[in-house]
Design an enzyme around this catalytic site. Structure first.
Site, mmCIF file in Angstrom:
data_model
loop_
_atom_site.group_PDB
_atom_site.id
_atom_site.type_symbol
_atom_site.label_atom_id
_atom_site.label_comp_id
_atom_site.label_asym_id
_atom_site.label_seq_id
_atom_site.Cartn_x
_atom_site.Cartn_y
_atom_site.Cartn_z
ATOM 1 N N GLY A 23 0.911 -1.164 -0.044
ATOM 2 C CA GLY A 23 0.043 -0.051 -0.077
ATOM 3 C C GLY A 23 1.057 1.056 -0.015
ATOM 4 O O GLY A 23 2.166 1.210 -0.326
ATOM 5 N N VAL A 28 3.770 -5.498 3.279
ATOM 6 C CA VAL A 28 3.668 -6.659 4.262
ATOM 7 C C VAL A 28 3.995 -7.785 3.931
ATOM 8 O O VAL A 28 3.597 -8.455 2.845
ATOM 9 C CB VAL A 28 2.324 -6.706 4.873
ATOM 10 C CG1 VAL A 28 1.935 -7.781 5.934
ATOM 11 C CG2 VAL A 28 1.693 -5.309 5.244
ATOM 12 N N ASP A 139 -6.110 7.960 11.342
ATOM 13 C CA ASP A 139 -6.203 7.500 10.036
ATOM 14 C C ASP A 139 -7.077 6.171 10.134
ATOM 15 O O ASP A 139 -6.899 5.422 9.092
ATOM 16 C CB ASP A 139 -4.904 7.147 9.338
ATOM 17 C CG ASP A 139 -4.919 7.059 7.718
ATOM 18 O OD1 ASP A 139 -6.203 7.611 7.181
ATOM 19 O OD2 ASP A 139 -4.106 6.353 7.032
#
Length: 885
Positions: A23, A28, A139
């Site tokens: 992202g 990850v 966020d």
């Protein structure tokens, strides 16, 4: 830039497996932690080396995320395990969740408002926990919530979180040291309280940001509340609450608490007008769109969300807890109305069943098969078998077949009970709606336990394959889900939706703990149970508390902590009594009797507890497996007390209950072995061998050839055949035990040493002293490496070497081994007598020291006398009479 990571590459102590996500903030990577034998997710942030963001800031931002998340221990927050470095990169080691983001979950198919709200309430609980720890997420959005296959939502990506009371006045990067060392030992401990974003710098995702964040003002828990409500609004209604662009412009043009309103090109666009000299004002306040009425979302839910979307933070809910409570109460009211309406429809449907065809009536209760999809079906079974075969263990094919047979039957029985629970109410009208719901809750708990176990088996390592047959046999019985009396007596779950969701989430975690324990991963299972216990108690829901404490006590016992196990089990028994759960009380009482009698050696109290538990078993309906487990525990306690008659009778009863007619069952093999040892202690070696032979055959049929459990009867039979002086058979069984343990546990495991000691004893009886010494010496080397120089279990090898040297005429060489062995026998008086007398003879034959030999022999004689072995004491007395002649 983030460096490429290849599968198998080491990142600190972790081994990379594959990239699983990417992202704007980073990537990850799924990885394996060999130290704790688990998979983890490693997160590496983007930005190191960027001209815009100093590498030191990115590294500190990641450390701050770790500190933020490590403050939280909550089922709805991704667990953080560790922070490490990879070259110039810092990574975060987190819980690896098999699932999708909340955004993708909603996109997979059409979702009802109830499904959406249930998951958002879970995510909200995670945010509320963060706020309670003094953290702000800043966020929150659906992409930062992961929904696992277990149905649990977990909030992640606290990369923008900071302490609520952190200062907001520093200029961008003003605080950063130069350079920042990569070593995590050098990171500032208080980095959470340091501002990474300079004053006035906007951080977050515009579509979900609160207006104060657009202005660069301090974000607090109310800002997270706005983001949460913005995401929930879109999920429920499919449209934005505000137009993000107009919200941003309005926020930027609003008067700032620390200075004049911004101005710029937007003026020419006519987005604001000049007023009374106080600066530019928005031409109109951004309008909160009225949500559509379609979709069935309750008005109370709509009102709660709209309040959370107030432009003025002071007009929002006082806290996330307040918002969640209002959402849950509104949903609960709507649910009660829905249940009442459904009940009316059910009554009408039942009244008109005469007009339905039989197949249509059955279809009303045919949903159980679909609920097994992904839990136990052909794809899951296939994945499990592939994992078993990949282990390359010799018994893996047999274990896979046995597991599949058991789980096929368990799933079939579950589907039948699910159909019957529905039909008794919806088709035949024999059962109340409330009782049907309780049966369904019980069945759902069993389905959850099954799902957790099949997830472990579908990704089984060698240890899980070894324990697999026992694990599936230990699945919770389905019988209590059919007991109307037992289900009616139990307290119902709370009406409050948020409380029920919390209990369900803890139940999911409990299922995971049980699956880990069943797969032989006792230490991580114990850690999970220890974390769960205080959380379960805070719910006040006694059925959950009782079961968590029972699992905790059982795992403490398995990990050798008998005293804490007893305390946990006693508390569990009290809560199970309060919950009126006789089935669980019987399980707890059985485990308590075992711990008290075999580990704490309080035999009389243990047998009293077993008698008390027997009445609970009868009250629970006389379940044969419960009765068998209780009799087995009673037999083990009697064996520890040397009450061989009671032990033999109890084991025989347990066998008759668990395996009527001699049917195969994994517990039957264990009971046969226990009964065989009892016969051996009663000096019935032939009867013991016959029982152990049968145990061996049952184990091979149920577990598969080469399974580690086969080593135990082989070992026992090696000892018995040595006693019977059938030395060829003794050697064959001892060798078989050694080969199995060596293949499954490695050549340096203490059990391999035990098998070699058994082999050495057989060779010694045979008079083959050279081979006996070789076996004993190898066993001693293994034990010293694995257990240390002073471990009590070294006594078997030391005594074996000393006795063999003495028998072979090397008395002087025997002395140091027998001297080391003698004090290790501790309270075993007969063994002290035997080794002490051997040392006395070695001292006299090898050193001719009559005084030393006499002292040793007299101590050995006294040890035999105190243990009641008068004949052995007389033998030493006769030897003493000849000493020195």
């Amino acid at each position: 830039m983030i460096p490429d990571v290849q599968p198998g590459q080491a990142l600190g102590r972790y081994l990379a497996l594959e990239q699983v996500g990417s992202g704007g903030q980073g990537v990850v990577i799924a990885a394996y932690d060999p130290q704790l034998d688990r998979k983890v997710a490693l997160k590496l942030l983007r930005g190191v080396g960027s001209l815009k963001v100093p590498a030191s800031e990115v590294r500190l931002r990641l450390l701050r995320e770790a500190q933020a998340m490590a403050r939280l221990s909550h089922p709805n927050v991704i667990a953080v395990h560790d922070v490490g470095t990879f070259g110039e990169q810092v990574f975060l080691a987190m819980e690896l969740v098999d699932g999708v983001t909340l955004h993708d979950w909603r996109a997979l198919r059409e979702r009802s408002w109830r499904e959406i709200l249930d998951l958002y309430l879970q995510a909200g609980q995670g945010l509320a926990a963060a706020h309670a720890a003094g953290l702000v997420h800043r966020d929150f959005k659906p992409e930062n919530v992961v929904v696992g296959k277990d149905g649990r939502a977990r909030v992640t990506d606290f990369g923008l979180a900071r302490l609520q009371d952190a200062a907001e006045t520093l200029a961008p990067h003003e605080w950063l040291p130069d350079p920042v060392p990569v070593s995590t030992d050098s990171f500032p401990s208080g980095v959470l309280g340091v501002q990474l974003t300079g004053a006035g710098v906007v951080k977050g995702t515009p579509a979900y940001m609160a207006p104060e964040q657009f202005r660069g003002a301090a974000a607090d828990a109310r800002s997270d509340q706005f983001s949460f409500c913005a995401a929930l609004y879109f999920a429920l209604y499919g449209q934005w609450a505000y137009d993000p662009d107009s919200l941003r412009v309005a926020a930027l043009l609003a008067p700032r608490p620390d200075g004049p309103t911004q101005s710029g090109p937007t003026e020419a666009a006519g987005l604001f007008t000049q007023t009374d000299g106080n600066g530019p004002k928005p031409a109109m306040e951004p309008a909160l769109r009225e949500p559509p009425r379609a979709g069935g979302v309750p008005r109370g839910v709509r009102r709660a969300v709209m309040r959370g979307l107030s432009l003025d933070p002071a007009k929002r809910h006082p806290s996330m807890d307040t918002l969640l409570g209002e959402l849950a109460r509104s949903a609960s009211r709507a649910r009660r109305l829905w249940v009442a309406a459904s009940a009316a429809l059910v009554v009408a449907a039942v009244a008109g069943l005469g007009a339905l065809k039989i197949s249509q009536a059955r279809a009303l209760c045919s949903g159980g098969e679909a609920m097994m999809a992904g839990v136990w079906d052909a794809p899951v079974a296939g994945k499990m078998e592939r994992a078993f075969f990949a282990s390359r263990l010799p018994y893996a094919p047999s274990a896979a077949q046995a597991v599949r047979l058991v789980l096929d039957e368990y799933a079939r029985r579950w589907v039948d009970l699910h159909r019957e629970a529905c039909a008794a109410t919806r088709l035949r009208g024999e059962q109340s709606e409330a009782l049907m719901q309780r049966r369904m809750v019980c069945l759902e708990q069993r389905r959850r336990d099954l799902a957790a176990l099949t997830r472990v088996l579908a990704d089984a390592d060698a240890k899980a394959v070894e324990k697999a047959v026992d694990a599936v046999q230990a699945l919770p019985s389905l019988a209590p889900c059919s007991s109307a009396d037992a289900l009616s007596a139990r307290p119902p779950p709370p009406e409050d939706l948020a409380a029920r969701l919390r209990i369900d989430a803890l139940g999911e975690r409990l299922s995971e703990v049980k699956a880990l324990a069943a797969a032989g991963k006792f230490r991580p299972a114990l850690a999970g149970a220890q974390d769960l216990a205080p959380e379960a108690q805070r719910t006040g829901y006694t059925p959950l508390i009782a079961e968590v404490l029972y699992q905790l006590g059982w795992l403490q016992s398995l990990n050798g902590d008998a005293r804490n196990a007893e305390a946990s089990l006693l508390r569990a028994s009290g809560f199970a009594e309060e919950a009126r759960d006789d089935f669980l009380r019987a399980q707890i009482g059985t485990q308590l009797a075992y711990v008290m009698g075999t580990e704490l050696l309080r035999g009389e109290l243990a047998l009293e507890w077993a008698d008390l538990t027997a009445s609970v078993v009868r009250r629970a309906g006389g379940d044969p497996e419960l009765e068998s487990d209780l009799e087995s525990a009673r037999g083990s306690v009697a064996l520890a007390q040397k009450d061989l008659s009671l032990a033999r009778m109890s084991f025989e009863r347990a066998l008759a209950l668990i395996a009527p007619g001699g049917s195969d069952h994994p517990k039957r093999a264990l009971l046969l072995a226990s009964l065989g040892r009892t016969h051996a202690l009663q000096n019935d070696a032939r009867g013991a061998v016959a029982l152990l032979e049968e145990s061996l055959q049952v184990t091979e049929r149920t577990e598969g050839p080469g399974h580690p459990d086969l080593a135990y009867p082989h070992y026992d039979m090696g000892q018995l055949y040595t006693e019977l002086r059938e030395l060829d058979r003794a050697r064959a069984h001892a060798e078989q035990a050694r080969e199995i343990w060596e293949a499954s546990l490695g050549p340096d495991h203490p059990l391999v040493g035990s098998a070699l000691e058994n082999l050495g004893t057989a060779y010694q009886q045979w008079g083959r002293y050279g081979e006996a010494l070789a076996a004993f010496h190898r066993a001693l080397e293994i034990r010293q490496r694995a257990q240390g120089e002073d471990h009590v279990h070294l006594v078997y090898s030391l005594d074996g070497i000393g006795q063999t040297l003495l028998l072979s005429g090397k008395a002087a060489e025997a002395i140091p081994f027998l001297e080391r062995a003698l004090p290790l026998w501790r309270d075993d008086l007969p063994a002290q007598g035997e080794t002490g007398f051997a040392l006395a003879r070695a001292v006299w034959a090898g050193k001719h020291d009559a005084a030393w030999a006499r002292g040793l022999a007299e101590a050995a004689r006294d040890a035999y006398a105190r243990s009641g072995q008068a004949q052995q004491a007389k033998r030493i007395e006769s030897w003493l009479a000849t000493l020195g002649r």
